[in-house]
Design an enzyme around this catalytic site. Sequence first.
Site, mmCIF file in Angstrom:
data_model
loop_
_atom_site.group_PDB
_atom_site.id
_atom_site.type_symbol
_atom_site.label_atom_id
_atom_site.label_comp_id
_atom_site.label_asym_id
_atom_site.label_seq_id
_atom_site.Cartn_x
_atom_site.Cartn_y
_atom_site.Cartn_z
ATOM 1 N N CYS A 86 -0.569 9.681 -6.050
ATOM 2 C CA CYS A 86 0.492 9.398 -7.023
ATOM 3 C C CYS A 86 -0.110 9.280 -8.437
ATOM 4 O O CYS A 86 -0.563 10.268 -8.989
ATOM 5 C CB CYS A 86 1.272 8.154 -6.613
ATOM 6 S SG CYS A 86 2.910 8.039 -7.372
ATOM 7 N N HIS A 194 2.508 9.013 -0.605
ATOM 8 C CA HIS A 194 1.613 7.884 -0.351
ATOM 9 C C HIS A 194 1.216 7.788 1.121
ATOM 10 O O HIS A 194 1.897 7.118 1.912
ATOM 11 C CB HIS A 194 2.300 6.576 -0.752
ATOM 12 C CG HIS A 194 2.455 6.374 -2.216
ATOM 13 N ND1 HIS A 194 1.551 5.654 -2.971
ATOM 14 C CD2 HIS A 194 3.411 6.801 -3.079
ATOM 15 C CE1 HIS A 194 1.947 5.632 -4.232
ATOM 16 N NE2 HIS A 194 3.085 6.319 -4.326
ATOM 17 N N GLU A 196 -1.098 6.018 2.391
ATOM 18 C CA GLU A 196 -1.448 4.635 2.710
ATOM 19 C C GLU A 196 -0.227 3.804 3.099
ATOM 20 O O GLU A 196 -0.358 2.707 3.653
ATOM 21 C CB GLU A 196 -2.195 3.993 1.532
ATOM 22 C CG GLU A 196 -1.341 3.509 0.378
ATOM 23 C CD GLU A 196 -0.862 4.587 -0.572
ATOM 24 O OE1 GLU A 196 -0.313 4.234 -1.632
ATOM 25 O OE2 GLU A 196 -1.036 5.782 -0.267
#
Length: 229
Positions: A86, A194, A196
């Site tokens: 990002c 994302h 994660e």
Amino acid sequence: MKFAVLVFPGSNCDIDCYKAVEDTVGESVDYVWHTATDLSAYDCIIVPGGFSYGDYLRCGAISRFAPVMAEVAKAAEQGKFILGICNGFQILTEANLLPGALRRNMSMKFRCHDTKLTVVNNETPFTREYRKNEEIIIPIAHGEGNYYCDEETLEKLKANHQIVFTYGDNPNGSIEDIAGICNEKGNVIGMMPHPERAVDTLLGSEDGKRMFTSILKSWRDTHDTASVR
């Protein structure tokens, strides 16, 4: 293997990245402040999402001048793994570690939701545990994720297999539905979604988990080969 998660003023996904490394691969991971001038101890450097320096001027435009970015460039040249997520992707393009730029979403709205991605290139150190053309679910959260490059750069990206992920339903207007790219060597990757935030079914998807396990497996293969030599 040692991971570094960079922290800039305004980073807000650094804790997510740290926990993702802990929970998926269990390897050593440190927060590294943006003023750091030595990353030699680390094998993978994660440039996390957020709003570094408040996204003033352009997203990532100030962060690219932070002292640590000279070390990120050095690590990239040495072949270490660099993952920009990002805002981290935006920083890597501003630092010329990846081609192109990220512009405002075509809708001019911030988009935050799960997104279907296609794994275009599963031969990078970050994607080796995915299948080619596999569809995965990874969330996005951005207002400036509209990837753009000129036609010449786009042709190079295609010819060198640098397009890593594309959107199934383009949320931001990015050219050719691009969600993530890598450099020519394949050791630097930037993506707007994302991973994660997709490492456990409790989060709605665990499709991001294999990105971190791919990194570890790639490092181990390289490390074992070097040890044999």
